[in-house]
Design a protein around this motif. Structure first.
Motif, PDB file in Angstrom:
ATOM      1  N   ARG B 114      -4.313   4.394   5.021  1.00 23.32           N
ATOM      2  CA  ARG B 114      -4.190   3.850   3.670  1.00 23.32           C
ATOM      3  C   ARG B 114      -3.137   2.744   3.699  1.00 23.32           C
ATOM      4  O   ARG B 114      -2.043   2.931   4.257  1.00 23.32           O
ATOM      5  CB  ARG B 114      -3.731   4.924   2.668  1.00 23.32           C
ATOM      6  N   ALA B 285      -9.712   1.640   1.004  1.00 20.22           N
ATOM      7  CA  ALA B 285      -8.573   2.101   1.810  1.00 20.22           C
ATOM      8  C   ALA B 285      -7.286   1.373   1.444  1.00 20.22           C
ATOM      9  O   ALA B 285      -6.221   1.695   1.963  1.00 20.22           O
ATOM     10  CB  ALA B 285      -8.871   1.910   3.295  1.00 20.22           C
ATOM     11  N   ILE B 323      -2.853   7.724  -2.787  1.00 12.87           N
ATOM     12  CA  ILE B 323      -3.121   7.544  -1.351  1.00 12.87           C
ATOM     13  C   ILE B 323      -2.982   8.861  -0.589  1.00 12.87           C
ATOM     14  O   ILE B 323      -3.530   9.020   0.490  1.00 12.87           O
ATOM     15  CB  ILE B 323      -2.211   6.473  -0.688  1.00 12.87           C
TER      16      ILE B 323
END
Lengths: 562, 562
Positions: B114, B285, B323
């Motif tokens: 991430r 992401a 995240i």
């Protein structure tokens, strides 16, 4: 021409009359006021007594400096104000009030189309032996105020006792203590300021003591002692006596609803006049506003007695409109908002405290205590300690805050959240005014919300300072972990057998923790922010019984080292 | 082990990394930061420059006094912080960032699961001739701050020009002027602080002038003049020149979104990285937070650029959670809340100003200006001037407030009302914290609501000060009625041909008014509260074209007598 009579010319009454005039230039409006003064700024009495200002006129005048006397009401508002005049009875059938001029005893009858009752509150005077000695007063009226100011100015009284630790008691305590009189405040309950919960109230009491006042809680007054008709001391229920030349009775007020009761109007269970949402009494021609009424709680919907100056003014304005244009405006009641200056501290609350929630029968609520600064360190941060309550739907139920910092903004923010019935999720990203002179980047109120989120999501397990103290008193085996640095520890610490392991060294010192991973470990720091980070680390390393002492060292009301 | 990389280690980036760590003790977290410092309190720069505090470390340290350097991040948070390291490119396919150590030129590639982009903003530098002369700076970085503080401490520069009257320009103006440097602030638009409407901004400018600063609006800078590569003056578009040894460019910032753009991420119409409600970019992401993004307006729902430190912190926290635990927390955007200290004044706003409403295409809104004290007179009242906007459904759209008093609480209260989408009726009986040290019995914000009610119900017809001024300039025939007392008039008055008829004498002096009952009569007083009472009386007596000058004399930004 509509005839409007208003009984009572302080906050609610004067407001109702003035609003009515603005809406009807030609109505015949009469205020009947028992005291010589009108539109007194009663909430300002303690500040005049304490010498924050010295011109008595300021309690009575408009912002432009004009005294609000009958001449002012006549000229500026074309309202007839009869002062030192008492209403003896209301004749609802004839729509008349009977009143008497207290100066000369003459009586008269005044007819009304609409009557407003705004008779305020009376001070509770418990039947304590000696209560009528000279030197004992309440603080409700201008006359009380003049008396206390005169005592201050004379400078002869060296010691005073305040009986009661509510808003008035605490404000008078500050006023007299700041005037050089040694004050002992005696409160029969186990805390001052009952709009706060115990844990926050104790911090307020400690602050009062740090400013020189004596504060005794959990003890009542059993007698006033006198000599030659004058007060010389106060005897407490525990047998102690306190020498004093002045005592201020501040054990509360109750609605001054006797006149309404005698007129057959409906009186509620709190003793206040019953009003509907339009502030209309059980007689449609009669309205009531202010401290003589009871109004709904905006949280519990139950009727409550809420003798607050702001509510009286707002209610007076509603009545002023409804008596002129018919029932158009509704008054929603109180959100239990209160604020009080206590020396350098401010203490405030809105919505329900934990005590109030319990009393209302609410059980499924969650609380957190948050200690954190009111602005960045470089701007002279001052710590605030607050407590947030949410219900089982995560709706904001209440918020209390005390400390040296800007409590007023905190309570105003939370009051809006409570009244808008916002949930936690709706408040934690609130876009509040941020600049370093005014708040930290994440406002204290939002931080309280963040801690609540952590708790509700099971990321943080909190424990109250009181519970930690009780465990220690009971000799329970606890591992207390202070996560600060040695220099901070030197400056101030609890001294209850805690272990100092600075957060920055913790990951390499896990071997100093109890071998039993189920042992109870209680983490904290000055404000328990690092305490929470310690908890996160320990949990991740398999410790299963880790708690954060909420509020940290600054929320600890017990004796501590340094 | 999840690999998290955060580009940018100031507000949003550091917050995201720290929050991620608390939620995942074992993630591999790296911050890559271009500047040498981390977690800078950037909003504090003007206060360090101006000498409100003198220890530079305070901009960089924790409340416990520990500098937030890479060692701190490593020890306390187990986060690797690479400073003076620049990300050159993001390889989204390989999920890697390429970066370069600016100290020694070494390059490295760091993999991520991430990625967080928190690259902040860059200062706008308009192509003005001479812009690269020594002595010209922006104020965005610690380096800029150090430069300006050094200029202050050296004491050699006597005159400075600030180009731009936004938040930063105004804060730097105060900082330098308070340091003994004669400051001229030049703003090309016709007002400073564009979150305010013109009428309130002019009051702020007058206050700045009263504190010694020069404020020029409606004029741009055409060139910087130099000698030997050093700034010696500024040439204005109107031909004037100002000698100065220092110029601060404060014409705004824009999102620092170049890296994201080069990586092919979606960029919005404001130039900021596009994010969804989870603050996720067009690449799932990759998340982004802070000044490099654009976020929704909570009022108009349109994406806006809102470079504010509090929002960056809140957004960083949201990203830190999403995240680690997946998309669970949503970020609602900005309510356009802003606040700024301006010498003794504070200026704040929340929701939409009138200008912003117009720009958003909203038309059916109503405004009122309210001038009234922030607390009772006996507690040292200070006047606040505010402006409230409601839409056609009487929902609170926005609120601005300026003055010497407690603006912070005002804006916090209103910000909650705006965000909760409360209507006027839901706010006018708000139970706010009242005690004399903190507010008048009826809070200033509620008073604004009351005036709005009067206006919407047709009980008050308002006219803006600007409109009155323009009518006077155009020579229109107006009857201006000042309802104050002669002593107040002597102290301060407009001197534009107004008639002084004290409210208390008005009912007996109606014959002094124009014989034509349709004549335009404009009533006012110091704050136009009595102005409104005058209107009520005149209307009741058949005058059909009576208006209240909103805000009264204190809202009049034009020259006046005394």
């Amino acid at each position: 021409m509509k005839k409007i009579v208003v009984i009572g010319g302080s906050a609610a009454g004067a407001k109702a009359a003035s609003k009515a005039r603005r809406l009807d230039e030609f109505a015949d409006i009469t205020i009947i006021q028992k005291s010589p003064e009108l539109s007194m700024a009663a909430c300002g009495y303690p500040y005049y007594i304490g010498g924050v200002f010295n011109d008595r006129r300021q309690l009575l005048c408009t912002p432009a400096g004009v005294i609000r006397d009958p001449t002012f009401f006549q000229k500026a508002k074309n309202i007839k104000a009869l002062v030192e005049t008492e209403v003896r009875a209301i004749d609802r059938n004839a729509r008349q009030v009977h009143c008497r001029d207290l100066k000369n005893g003459t009586e008269q009858t005044i007819a009304y189309d609409r009557l407003v009752i705004a008779t305020g509150a009376v001070a509770v005077k418990p039947p304590i032996p000696g209560i009528n000695l000279a030197g004992i007063t309440t603080l409700l009226t201008m006359a009380d105020t003049d008396y206390l100011r005169a005592v201050r100015d004379a400078g002869e009284v060296k010691n005073a006792v305040i009986v009661g630790g509510g808003l008035i008691g605490v404000e008078v305590c500050e006023a007299l203590q700041s005037s050089g009189i040694q004050v002992t405040l005696v409160e029969a309950m186990d805390q001052v300021l009952n709009f706060l919960d115990w844990d926050l109230a104790k911090l307020v009491e400690n602050h009062m003591r740090s400013q020189g006042a004596q504060v005794l809680t959990g003890v009542g007054v059993s007698a006033f002692i006198g000599d030659n008709g004058r007060l010389t001391g106060v005897q407490l229920a525990d047998g102690k006596t306190i020498d004093c030349g002045l005592a201020v009775l501040a054990v509360g007020v109750r609605p001054n609803s006797g006149l309404a009761r005698e007129a057959g109007l409906s009186i509620g269970e709190c003793g206040g006049i019953t009003v509907n949402q339009y502030l209309q009494t059980s007689d449609p021609a009669i309205y009531a506003a202010g401290d003589c009424t009871e109004i709904p709680s905006r949280i519990t919907r139950k009727p409550v007695f809420a003798p607050m100056g702001d509510l009286a003014n707002l209610a007076g304005r509603v009545v002023g409109e409804n008596i002129v244009v018919g029932n158009t405006v509704t008054f929603p009641g109180t959100a239990h908002t209160a604020i009080c200056k206590v020396f350098q501290f401010t203490a405030g609350s809105t919505g329900l405290s934990e005590q109030a929630a319990e009393k209302s029968g609410l059980r499924n609520y969650t609380t957190v205590v948050n200690a954190s600064p009111d602005k960045p360190g470089f701007m002279g941060a001052r710590i605030l300690i607050s407590k947030l309550l949410v219900d089982e739907h995560q709706q904001i139920l209440g918020y209390q805050c005390v400390g040296l910092g800007d409590v007023s903004r905190q309570i105003a923010t939370a009051a809006m959240a409570v009244q808008a019935k916002l949930t936690l999720a709706e408040t934690v990203h609130a876009d509040l005014p941020y600049a370093p002179p005014f708040s930290p980047a994440i406002d204290h109120f939002i931080t309280a919300g963040h801690i609540m989120e952590n708790k509700l999501q099971g990321r943080m397990t909190g424990i109250r300072v009181r519970e930690v103290w009780e465990k220690l008193q009971a000799g329970e085996k606890l591992f207390l972990l202070d996560g600060r640095n040695p220099d901070e520890y030197e400056e101030m610490h609890l001294g209850v057998g805690e272990h100092l392991i600075p957060l920055g060294t913790l990951r390499s010192r896990l071997d100093e923790l109890p071998a039993d991973k189920a042992a109870e470990i209680i983490c904290f720091c000055k404000i328990s922010l690092r305490g929470y980070e310690v908890e996160c680390i320990l949990r991740a390393h398999g410790y299963t019984n880790v708690k954060v002492m909420e509020g940290g060292i600054v929320a600890w009301p017990y004796p501590r080292k340094r």
